[in-house]
Scaffold this active site. Structure first.
Site, PDB file in Angstrom:
ATOM      1  N   ASP A 117       3.527  28.088 -11.703  1.00  0.00           N
ATOM      2  CA  ASP A 117       3.164  29.051 -10.545  1.00  0.00           C
ATOM      3  C   ASP A 117       1.770  29.464 -10.410  1.00  0.00           C
ATOM      4  O   ASP A 117       1.103  29.143 -11.370  1.00  0.00           O
ATOM      5  CB  ASP A 117       4.157  30.249 -10.576  1.00  0.00           C
ATOM      6  CG  ASP A 117       3.678  31.209  -9.411  1.00  0.00           C
ATOM      7  OD1 ASP A 117       3.873  30.914  -8.346  1.00  0.00           O
ATOM      8  OD2 ASP A 117       3.509  32.545  -9.963  1.00  0.00           O
ATOM      9  N   ASP A 150      -0.263  32.567  -8.401  1.00  0.00           N
ATOM     10  CA  ASP A 150      -0.565  34.078  -8.396  1.00  0.00           C
ATOM     11  C   ASP A 150       0.364  34.629  -9.500  1.00  0.00           C
ATOM     12  O   ASP A 150       1.783  34.546  -9.375  1.00  0.00           O
ATOM     13  CB  ASP A 150      -0.148  34.614  -6.992  1.00  0.00           C
ATOM     14  CG  ASP A 150      -0.978  34.037  -5.974  1.00  0.00           C
ATOM     15  OD1 ASP A 150      -2.100  34.411  -5.754  1.00  0.00           O
ATOM     16  OD2 ASP A 150      -0.533  33.008  -5.418  1.00  0.00           O
ATOM     17  N   ASP A 168       5.991  33.656 -13.503  1.00  0.00           N
ATOM     18  CA  ASP A 168       5.875  35.011 -13.943  1.00  0.00           C
ATOM     19  C   ASP A 168       6.689  36.132 -13.225  1.00  0.00           C
ATOM     20  O   ASP A 168       6.821  37.277 -13.469  1.00  0.00           O
ATOM     21  CB  ASP A 168       4.234  35.679 -13.475  1.00  0.00           C
ATOM     22  CG  ASP A 168       4.214  35.926 -12.016  1.00  0.00           C
ATOM     23  OD1 ASP A 168       4.057  37.021 -11.420  1.00  0.00           O
ATOM     24  OD2 ASP A 168       4.084  34.877 -11.436  1.00  0.00           O
TER      25      ASP A 168
END
Length: 222
Positions: free
Chosen positions: A8, A10, A167
């Protein structure tokens, strides 16, 4: 080595929230709306720009699917396409990516951020060299947590197996839907406690990631 490591963006490799927050507030203030706090905007990040804008518009008291939404979405995408000045790398990211590349892993990127600002920030932070395959939030009709973007990233990479590194709750749900191992970076944008997200392992420092992957992928002892 047939393993793909798909990241991922961001909240995983970069802290882009300052640019997202600033761009959104520039749009809102320009049309006479009240600015939103950083915490509010962070709570809306993760499911792509259309969802982010819908939630921000709704927070301002307007319909999340009405004419204000369309106006704000178009303006936000214009503002955000080259918004790079406030975005920073998390500590240790480049060293970890270099180590993983040297170890022979194929690296890919699967994000809900639109592709144009994704490529802009990858170039700005000199990360594009690590990711020959990038799937953005507008690359397919589906967005994470639908597993289709993750599978498309894997397909383009041409590798048999993958690990997903992210995250957030959205990333954890994506990996779970795809049936693949998920490594959770704990210092990003997740909204709940670590133990509420399904994951194979977690890490708070990128210097630990190469060793963690080596440990997870090591052949089982006979």
């Amino acid at each position: 080595m047939t393993l793909s490591l798909i990241f991922d963006l961001d909240g995983t490799l970069i802290d882009s929230l300052p640019d997202i927050h600033a761009a959104m507030n520039r749009v809102l203030v320009a049309r006479g709306s009240a600015p939103l706090s950083r915490a509010q905007v962070q709570g809306f990040v993760g499911k792509g720009a259309p969802n982010l804008v819908a939630r921000c518009v709704e927070a301002g008291g307007d319909a999340p699917d009405g004419p204000v939404y369309a106006e704000v979405l178009a303006a936000f995408l214009r503002e955000y396409e080259d918004a790079t000045g406030l975005t920073t790398l998390y500590p240790g990211v480049v060293a970890a990516l270099e180590a993983l590349s040297r170890a022979g892993y194929a690296l890919g990127l699967c994000t809900n951020k639109p592709l144009a600002p994704t490529m802009a920030i990858l170039r700005h932070l000199d990360l594009a060299r690590f990711f020959p395959v990038v799937i953005g939030g507008d690359s397919l009709p589906q967005k994470k947590p639908d597993p289709a973007p993750l599978f498309e990233t894997q397909r383009r990479m041409g590798r048999a197996d993958m690990i997903f590194i992210g995250d957030s709750e959205v990333d954890a749900a994506t990996a779970q839907a795809a049936g693949v191992p998920f490594l959770l970076y704990t210092e990003g944008y997740r909204k709940g406690p670590v133990d509420t997200l399904p994951h194979s392992a977690s890490f708070a420092d990128f210097k630990d990631l190469p060793g963690l992957i080596a440990q997870i992928t090591a052949p089982a002892a006979p």
